[in-house]
Design an enzyme around this catalytic site. Structure first.
Site, PDB file in Angstrom:
ATOM      1  N   ASP A  37      -3.744  -0.719   3.206  1.00 37.85           N
ATOM      2  CA  ASP A  37      -2.478   0.025   3.125  1.00 37.85           C
ATOM      3  C   ASP A  37      -2.011  -0.207   1.678  1.00 37.85           C
ATOM      4  OD1 ASP A  37      -0.403   1.352   5.176  1.00 37.85           O
ATOM      5  OD2 ASP A  37       0.796   0.208   3.762  1.00 37.85           O
ATOM      6  N   LYS A  94      -0.019  -3.903  12.647  1.00 34.68           N
ATOM      7  CA  LYS A  94       0.174  -3.835  11.186  1.00 34.68           C
ATOM      8  C   LYS A  94       0.302  -5.256  10.669  1.00 34.68           C
ATOM      9  CE  LYS A  94       0.740  -0.759   7.913  1.00 34.68           C
ATOM     10  NZ  LYS A  94       0.273   0.643   7.893  1.00 34.68           N
TER      11      LYS A  94
END
Ligand code: GLU
Length: 449
Positions: free
Chosen positions: A170, A130
């Site tokens: 995201d 991430k």
């Protein structure tokens, strides 16, 4: 030796707390996953002998970097960039980039940790990672966003690659940002490696259905949960939070299947639509998301709907609740309202939107609970299908991608359910066990990794 599974899990959680002071979200995610693994670890002492838990909670690599950029007034601004490469044992690190003021090492680590098990559940060859920045894209001009993305990629490019680490979008990162990031990567590398990022536009290797995938996947997962209850989604009322990509995809699919989505929300309030958000209203959600001058209040005004300032949608009496905004948006007091409203299913579209106390309350009251790492895996699953298409230099049709996505979601539900039955635990814990098993066993196969 001789330590019980419970003692081992507790010892590792204590170590994580001591080693990561102040990282509340990371500790929350670790505690939730590790505790749920206890019955599984008890039957598999090799994980204790090989100290798998202590290895699996430590990211393989954490990259933190400076992102300087020039705003429209000629001032130099500085943000902080991150990429956490958590676990690469089953494939290249894979996970989105989040641009949001709340981004810090803590949230990056919790998201990358969760991503590792989510990606494992998809059954596709992707590791967990991430990244992102504490950059707030909502009040920036298009030129500022472009300059920021270029500066971000100027550092990130050396850490990523189609066989190494593959970011996507995201919160705060969608097709536009991915375009600027890819354009800059291509110039720096001097090669056309479009498998380096997913969530691209279809003009340069993006997959059909990728924008819809997370929301569609959540809906397919809910359908499986309902099937097990002997019910169908048609006619159900649904409270969704958020108005971004996940909320949009879920609203679109649910309307198509005859469910009635009565709320969407932002950080400042929610919109209530007794007729159900569908058609033009679903399309207009994209405008609220993509245009910094259009707010959710404008959405309510445009369609003559009520807007509840400073309120969360959880006060509504509905059949299904789908939090699609951000972590910890359903706390104990929200969960109490949800229980009181007689909700049947709570299914996480965002990552870790429900606190541990909230989940405990749902399970205590027999509310069906779908955990993010299983229920929202559709986005990253189609990202992995995008990587496959890039390797093939080919594009699958909408029907092909959607049917693969549907199969993947059914399979994730099945795996989670099987583990929950075998270990007599909840569906969410079953998902943790199934996701963990593949990563842990692969770590063992690959040696002292
Ligand atoms: N950000 C999404 C997630 O939380 C998708 C990640 C991806 O496509 O790599 O799973």
């Amino acid at each position: 030796m001789g330590v019980s599974a419970k003692e081992y899990v507790e010892k590792v959680i204590e170590k994580v707390k001591a080693k990561n002071p102040g990282e509340k979200e990371f500790v929350q995610a670790v505690e939730e996953v590790l505790t749920s693994l206890t019955p599984f670890i008890a039957e598999n002492p090799q994980y204790i002998q090989q100290n798998i838990l202590e290895r699996i909670v430590e990211p393989e690599r954490q990259i933190i970097f400076r992102v300087p950029w020039e705003d429209d007034n000629g001032n130099i601004q500085v943000n902080r960039g991150f990429r956490v490469e958590f676990n690469g044992v089953i494939g290249p690190y894979k996970g989105g980039l989040r641009f949001h003021p709340s981004v810090a090492l803590d949230s990056m680590k919790f998201l990358a940790f969760e991503q590792t098990f989510k990606n494992s559940l998809t059954g596709l060859p992707i590791g967990g990672g991430k990244g992102g920045s504490d950059f707030n894209s909502t009040d920036k001009s298009d030129r500022e966003i472009k300059r920021f993305c270029e500066s971000f990629m100027t550092e990130l490019y050396r850490h990523i690659g189609p066989d190494k680490d593959v970011p996507a979008g995201d919160i705060g990162v969608s097709g536009r940002e991915i375009g600027y990031l890819f354009g800059h990567y291509r110039r720096i590398k001097g090669a056309y490696e479009n498998g380096v990022l997913t969530g691209k536009n279809q003009n340069y290797g993006g997959s059909k259905i990728r924008p819809e995938a997370t929301g569609y996947g959540v809906t397919y997962f809910i359908q499986e949960m309902l099937k097990d209850m002997g019910e169908s989604i048609e006619g159900k009322t649904v409270a969704i939070s958020g108005y971004g990509n996940v909320a949009w995809g879920a609203a679109k699919k649910m309307a198509e299947l005859g469910a009635k989505v009565v709320t969407i929300s932002g950080s400042k309030g929610y919109v209530y639509d007794p007729d159900g958000i569908k058609g033009k209203k679903v399309d207009y959600m994209l405008e609220v998301r993509g245009n910094k001058d259009v707010s959710l209040k404008d959405f309510a005004e445009k369609f003559n709907l009520e807007y509840f300032e400073g309120k969360k949608p959880w006060e509504r009496k509905v059949d299904i609740v789908v939090p699609c905004a951000i972590q910890n948006e359903i706390l104990l007091e929200d969960a109490q309202k949800i229980v009181k409203n007689g909700v049947k299913i709570v299914c996480e579209g965002a990552n870790m939107p429900c606190s541990a106390e909230a989940i405990e309350l749902f399970e205590k009251h027999g509310i069906g609970f779908g955990a993010a790492k299983a229920a929202n895996a559709g986005g990253v699953a189609v990202s992995a299908l995008e990587m496959s298409q890039n390797s093939l230099r080919y594009q699958w049709s909408e029907e092909e991608v959607d049917s693969k996505l549907h199969d993947i979601m059914k399979d994730i539900y099945k795996k989670s359910k099987e583990m929950s039955v075998q270990y007599n635990v909840s569906l969410a814990k079953g998902a943790n066990i199934a996701g963990f098993k593949k990563v842990a066993d692969t770590m063992l196969m690959q040696g002292n990794y």
